[in-house]
Write an enzyme that holds these catalytic residues in place. Structure first.
Site, PDB file in Angstrom:
ATOM      1  N   ARG A  84       0.770  -1.132  -0.064  1.00  0.00           N
ATOM      2  CA  ARG A  84       0.114   0.088   0.055  1.00  0.00           C
ATOM      3  C   ARG A  84       0.931   1.312  -0.067  1.00  0.00           C
ATOM      4  O   ARG A  84       2.202   0.962  -0.109  1.00  0.00           O
ATOM      5  CB  ARG A  84      -1.110   0.087   1.029  1.00  0.00           C
TER       6      ARG A  84
ATOM      7  N   ALA B 136       0.838   5.104  -2.138  1.00  0.00           N
ATOM      8  CA  ALA B 136       0.592   5.627  -3.199  1.00  0.00           C
ATOM      9  C   ALA B 136       1.895   5.079  -4.293  1.00  0.00           C
ATOM     10  O   ALA B 136       1.702   4.509  -5.290  1.00  0.00           O
ATOM     11  CB  ALA B 136       0.393   7.187  -3.590  1.00  0.00           C
TER      12      ALA B 136
ATOM     13  N   ARG C  77      -7.545  -0.031  -6.838  1.00  0.00           N
ATOM     14  CA  ARG C  77      -7.709   0.872  -5.723  1.00  0.00           C
ATOM     15  C   ARG C  77      -7.873   2.257  -6.410  1.00  0.00           C
ATOM     16  O   ARG C  77      -7.119   2.333  -7.349  1.00  0.00           O
ATOM     17  CB  ARG C  77      -6.719   1.054  -4.514  1.00  0.00           C
TER      18      ARG C  77
ATOM     19  N   GLN D 169      -1.942   2.414  10.107  1.00  0.00           N
ATOM     20  CA  GLN D 169      -0.593   2.106   9.321  1.00  0.00           C
ATOM     21  C   GLN D 169       0.514   3.035  10.291  1.00  0.00           C
ATOM     22  O   GLN D 169       1.671   2.493  10.035  1.00  0.00           O
ATOM     23  CB  GLN D 169      -0.976   2.799   8.074  1.00  0.00           C
TER      24      GLN D 169
ATOM     25  N   ASP E 202      -1.919  10.687  -1.871  1.00  0.00           N
ATOM     26  CA  ASP E 202      -2.271   9.940  -2.859  1.00  0.00           C
ATOM     27  C   ASP E 202      -2.506  10.309  -3.962  1.00  0.00           C
ATOM     28  O   ASP E 202      -2.483   9.809  -5.240  1.00  0.00           O
ATOM     29  CB  ASP E 202      -3.322   8.962  -2.357  1.00  0.00           C
TER      30      ASP E 202
ATOM     31  N   ASN F 240      -4.779  12.711   1.208  1.00  0.00           N
ATOM     32  CA  ASN F 240      -4.286  11.643   1.766  1.00  0.00           C
ATOM     33  C   ASN F 240      -5.111  11.033   2.958  1.00  0.00           C
ATOM     34  O   ASN F 240      -6.268  11.183   2.594  1.00  0.00           O
ATOM     35  CB  ASN F 240      -3.108  12.567   2.451  1.00  0.00           C
ATOM     36  N   LYS F 241      -4.700  10.174   3.447  1.00  0.00           N
ATOM     37  CA  LYS F 241      -5.226   9.080   4.458  1.00  0.00           C
ATOM     38  C   LYS F 241      -6.314  10.015   5.457  1.00  0.00           C
ATOM     39  O   LYS F 241      -5.912  11.083   5.526  1.00  0.00           O
ATOM     40  CB  LYS F 241      -4.217   8.503   5.260  1.00  0.00           C
TER      41      LYS F 241
HETATM   42  O1  MRU Z   1      -4.525   3.300   2.460  1.00  0.00           O
HETATM   43  P1  MRU Z   1      -2.867   3.385   2.209  1.00  0.00           P
HETATM   44  O2  MRU Z   1      -2.135   2.763   3.317  1.00  0.00           O
HETATM   45  O3  MRU Z   1      -2.439   2.800   0.929  1.00  0.00           O
HETATM   46  O4  MRU Z   1      -2.742   4.911   2.241  1.00  0.00           O
HETATM   47  C1  MRU Z   1      -1.380   5.338   2.266  1.00  0.00           C
HETATM   48  C2  MRU Z   1      -1.526   6.885   2.416  1.00  0.00           C
HETATM   49  O5  MRU Z   1      -2.266   7.620   2.756  1.00  0.00           O
HETATM   50  C3  MRU Z   1      -0.116   7.782   2.512  1.00  0.00           C
HETATM   51  O6  MRU Z   1       0.153   8.859   3.218  1.00  0.00           O
HETATM   52  C4  MRU Z   1       0.216   7.913   0.915  1.00  0.00           C
HETATM   53  O7  MRU Z   1      -0.099   6.949  -0.009  1.00  0.00           O
HETATM   54  C5  MRU Z   1       1.459   8.669   0.483  1.00  0.00           C
HETATM   55  S1  MRU Z   1       2.593   7.326   0.551  1.00  0.00           S
HETATM   56  C6  MRU Z   1       4.174   7.952   0.149  1.00  0.00           C
END
Ligand code: MRU
Length: 366
Positions: free
Chosen positions: A53, A55, A90, A202, A243, A253-254
């Protein structure tokens, strides 16, 4: 990154690219498990089920998924099928679409017999570029941290981060963590507040694990603690990943990132986003209406997974059996709340003009 003294990337080819290895992140922080991807379905499942996981790593895995599939079916239909299956895994991280478009553009003009080898080279190159971009993000972000450290007269710089925008979310270095790792290596005293990042945790599982391995001082906090710490002057800088960032500088982002940005603005704390350029969606201006937000299963909210006293990994329910749960996985932080975008070419203000100045060849082109 070193794991028990061994240098690892998060994804790598074996047997000249006949198979691909990943770190199955669902087992962290309890077990370090390397898994093998043998074909398209393995790669798609790894992304969909979040064995990988983040991006940039989603994009890299998709590129290797194409290469694995073309080894058995290099036809036009084979290429189209690989792209179709992988792009549906995704929705939010634009790196997925970017990686597939890049692979398709390079491979489609080739005769089928030349595609498998070219796909392996393409995936390899994409991974190498990701590493170089993130290292450059680290170089550009380092002076920000150094400046804060100088202002604080050598007292530790307190950085708050959300989710895992670390080594594990990329091929190496991480995005938000790259400046942190570079500053740590430069001897700048640091401390990182790690948001646990419900529902999948995470931050607690991955960021805490990798910062610990790297020897970076950190403290895990619940997601709701950040505003309080900022009000009390205990956060010098918020540093997150993304992302998908629009051409106008809005950042997906998350889930929960937006609330951190609001608190940072209220408290006068700089809020920076670190991103390699493949995370920029040049076709979008307004992130609030244009970025698809992944809706994940409510079970992820109702259940928390962890290690039981017996040593097994198990989910436990924290809600009544019948409670309905909603699980939007990302949110959008408007550009106006962002102090700067740290890219591989330098730091841009979160504006259309700012990004265009750093990437003139892309600006205005979808
Ligand atoms: O759902 P995830 O774990 O794939 O989400 C990841 C994030 O939100 C990260 O902050 C984002 O991908 C940036 S990664 C360098």
């Amino acid at each position: 990154m070193l794991v028990d003294g061994i240098p690892y990337r998060t994804i790598w080819p074996e047997d000249g690219g006949a198979t691909v290895r990943i770190i199955d992140q669902r087992h962290l922080p309890h077990d370090f498990v390397v898994a093998e991807l043998k074909g398209l379905e393995d790669a798609a499942r790894a992304i969909r089920d979040m064995a990988v996981r983040g991006a940039p790593l989603i994009g890299a895995t998709a590129a290797w998924g194409v290469a694995l599939h073309l080894a058995t079916d290099p036809s036009d239909a084979g290429l189209a099928r690989a792209v179709e299956v992988l792009v549906a895994t995704r929705p939010t991280a634009v790196n997925l679409r970017w990686a597939l478009a890049r692979m398709q553009a390079a491979l489609a003009p080739l005769p089928p017999g030349a595609r498998a080898a070219a796909a392996r080279e393409g995936a390899r190159a994409l991974c190498d570029e990701d590493v170089a971009q993130n290292a450059a993000i680290g170089d550009h972000g380092l002076p920000l941290i150094a400046a804060i450290a100088a202002r604080k007269g050598g007292a530790p710089v307190n950085i708050l981060t959300h989710c895992n925008a670390g080594w594990l979310a990329t091929v190496d270095w991480g995005t938000a963590t790259a400046p942190i790792y570079k500053a740590h290596a430069a001897g700048i005293p640091l401390h990182v507040w790690v948001d646990e990042t419900r529902p999948r945790n995470q931050g607690a599982a991955l960021t805490a694990w990798e910062l610990g391995r790297a020897g970076v001082r950190h403290t895990l906090i619940v997601d709701n603690a950040g505003g309080h710490l900022m009000q009390r002057g205990q956060v010098d800088l918020v540093l997150v990943g993304t992302d998908r960032t629009t051409a106008a500088g809005d950042v997906a982002n998350k889930i929960g990132t937006y609330l951190k940005a609001l608190a940072a603005r209220d408290c006068g704390v700089p809020f920076h986003v670190a991103l390699p350029s493949p995370t920029i969606d040049w076709s979008l201006g307004d992130g609030l209406s244009g970025i698809p937000i992944e809706e994940r299963p409510g079970e992820e909210v109702a259940l928390v997974t962890g290690r039981t006293p017996a040593g097994t990994i198990a989910p436990v329910r924290i809600t009544p059996e019948t409670t309905p749960c909603a699980n939007p996985a990302f949110d959008v932080t408007p550009a106006r709340l962002i102090t700067g975008l740290i890219t591989e070419r330098g730091i841009a203000p979160a504006t259309r003009a700012g990004l265009a100045a750093l990437f003139p060849e892309r600006a205005g082109r979808a």
